[in-house]
Design a protein around this motif. Structure first.
Motif, PDB file in Angstrom:
ATOM      1  N   ALA A   1       0.707  -1.133   0.138  1.00 10.26           N
ATOM      2  CA  ALA A   1       0.026  -0.041  -0.074  1.00 10.26           C
ATOM      3  C   ALA A   1       0.873   1.229  -0.001  1.00 10.26           C
ATOM      4  N   LYS A   2       0.306   2.354  -0.236  1.00 13.81           N
ATOM      5  CA  LYS A   2       0.721   3.904  -0.186  1.00 13.81           C
ATOM      6  C   LYS A   2       0.322   4.289   0.982  1.00 13.81           C
ATOM      7  N   ILE A   3       1.259   4.762   1.977  1.00 16.72           N
ATOM      8  CA  ILE A   3       1.043   5.160   3.156  1.00 16.72           C
ATOM      9  C   ILE A   3       1.383   6.746   3.190  1.00 16.72           C
ATOM     10  N   PHE A   4       0.200   7.561   3.703  1.00  8.28           N
ATOM     11  CA  PHE A   4       0.709   9.066   3.648  1.00  8.28           C
ATOM     12  C   PHE A   4       0.053   9.627   5.166  1.00  8.28           C
ATOM     13  N   PHE A   5       0.756  10.553   5.735  1.00  7.96           N
ATOM     14  CA  PHE A   5       0.498  11.317   7.094  1.00  7.96           C
ATOM     15  C   PHE A   5       0.242  12.626   6.724  1.00  7.96           C
ATOM     16  N   PHE A   6      -0.778  13.151   7.638  1.00  7.16           N
ATOM     17  CA  PHE A   6      -1.219  14.648   7.430  1.00  7.16           C
ATOM     18  C   PHE A   6      -1.035  15.135   8.855  1.00  7.16           C
ATOM     19  N   THR A   7      -0.350  16.415   9.009  1.00  6.09           N
ATOM     20  CA  THR A   7      -0.509  16.901  10.395  1.00  6.09           C
ATOM     21  C   THR A   7      -1.547  17.830  10.845  1.00  6.09           C
ATOM     22  N   ARG A   8      -1.636  18.248  11.914  1.00  6.67           N
ATOM     23  CA  ARG A   8      -2.546  19.139  12.449  1.00  6.67           C
ATOM     24  C   ARG A   8      -2.495  20.605  11.737  1.00  6.67           C
ATOM     25  N   TRP A   9      -3.372  21.419  11.848  1.00  8.65           N
ATOM     26  CA  TRP A   9      -3.183  22.725  11.516  1.00  8.65           C
ATOM     27  C   TRP A   9      -2.288  23.381  12.388  1.00  8.65           C
ATOM     28  N   THR A  10      -1.996  24.702  11.867  1.00  6.07           N
ATOM     29  CA  THR A  10      -1.151  25.655  12.677  1.00  6.07           C
ATOM     30  C   THR A  10      -2.223  26.379  13.709  1.00  6.07           C
ATOM     31  N   CYS A  11      -1.796  27.001  14.681  1.00  2.00           N
ATOM     32  CA  CYS A  11      -2.531  27.468  15.845  1.00  2.00           C
ATOM     33  C   CYS A  11      -1.993  29.013  16.361  1.00  2.00           C
ATOM     34  N   LYS A  12      -2.625  29.531  17.263  1.00  2.00           N
ATOM     35  CA  LYS A  12      -2.104  30.687  17.454  1.00  2.00           C
ATOM     36  C   LYS A  12      -0.890  30.354  18.649  1.00  2.00           C
ATOM     37  N   ASP A  13       0.260  31.305  18.661  1.00  2.00           N
ATOM     38  CA  ASP A  13       1.309  31.106  19.317  1.00  2.00           C
ATOM     39  C   ASP A  13       1.957  29.539  19.035  1.00  2.00           C
ATOM     40  N   PHE A  14       2.024  29.373  17.784  1.00  5.44           N
ATOM     41  CA  PHE A  14       2.347  27.943  17.411  1.00  5.44           C
ATOM     42  C   PHE A  14       4.020  27.958  17.775  1.00  5.44           C
ATOM     43  N   LYS A  15       4.857  28.830  17.330  1.00  7.90           N
ATOM     44  CA  LYS A  15       6.118  28.621  17.505  1.00  7.90           C
ATOM     45  C   LYS A  15       6.659  28.407  18.928  1.00  7.90           C
TER      46      LYS A  15
END
Length: 231
Positions: free
Chosen positions: A146-160
């Motif tokens: 199979a071909k496997i993929f990941f997606f992260t969460r979105w950004t957010c306030k004060d992300f850094k």
């Protein structure tokens, strides 16, 4: 002098060749000709996948599967984490991936949002990486073709410097160790989750920082599709 019928026919065919060639090139590169029809795609994750309070049919991954004629399986669970199990939200993804169908062609993992709020319970970022590595290795072993993929969460306030950034970076690192393609939604998704104005338009509520509405999913579909079709 009148042109003979057979000569007129030949000239007409020659004049049509450029258009016919151009049409053939378009068909070869259009999404409907990429061999995805009939393939099985499973999406596992948290409420990004379950779609919180709105129908799964509104999600970008459902739309992607439908557009390309694929069989779609949804393993989303609200409140779920990659590395943290709880009585309320169920087993973590690094355990419950084993419940997915045995025969799959494409697997999409979407997670990290809830892990960022539970790093202390998980035992820190290093323990998160260990559990994520178990998930990556388990998927590769269970689905070697199979071909496997990941997606992260979105950004957010004060992300850094936040736990959210730590989780996103850990996902990029661990997936990279297993040669699993991963899309950094926080930095490259075009989803401005830190913006109150943006969320009023594209999220399921003005105070919602996680769940896209139908319009938001339609926006992100173009980004996700471009990423997936590379492979």
């Amino acid at each position: 002098m009148k042109m003979k019928p057979i000569l007129r026919k030949l000239l007409f065919m020659v004049s049509c060749l450029p258009a016919l060639i151009g049409h053939a090139q378009t068909m070869d590169t259009c999404p409907s000709a990429n061999g995805l029809k009939g393939k099985r795609i499973a999406v596992i994750g948290d409420s990004y996948v379950k779609n919180h309070k709105e129908p799964v049919e509104n999600t970008w991954h459902y739309a992607f599967a439908r557009k390309h004629g694929m069989e779609y399986l949804n393993y989303g669970r609200n409140g779920n984490s990659i590395a943290y199990s709880s009585p309320r939200w169920g087993e973590a993804m690094y355990i419950r991936y084993k419940e997915m169908a045995d025969s799959l062609d494409y697997i999409v993992v979407i997670g990290g949002h809830n892990d960022a709020f539970k790093l202390d319970s998980i035992g820190g970022i290093d323990n998160f990486k260990e559990k994520l590595a178990i998930l990556c290795e388990g998927l590769v072993e269970k689905y070697p073709t199979a071909k496997i993929f990941f997606f992260t969460r979105w950004t957010c306030k004060d992300f850094k410097g936040s736990d959210s950034e730590k989780v996103v970076d850990a996902m990029l690192e661990v997936c990279g160790n297993y040669s699993i393609p991963i899309f950094d939604c926080a930095r490259q998704g075009g989803i401005y989750a830190a913006s109150d104005t943006f969320r009023k338009i594209y999220f399921q509520g003005a105070k919602d920082t996680a769940h896209l509405n139908k319009k938001g999913h339609e926006r992100f579909l173009k980004v996700a599709e471009s990423f997936l079709l590379q492979y």
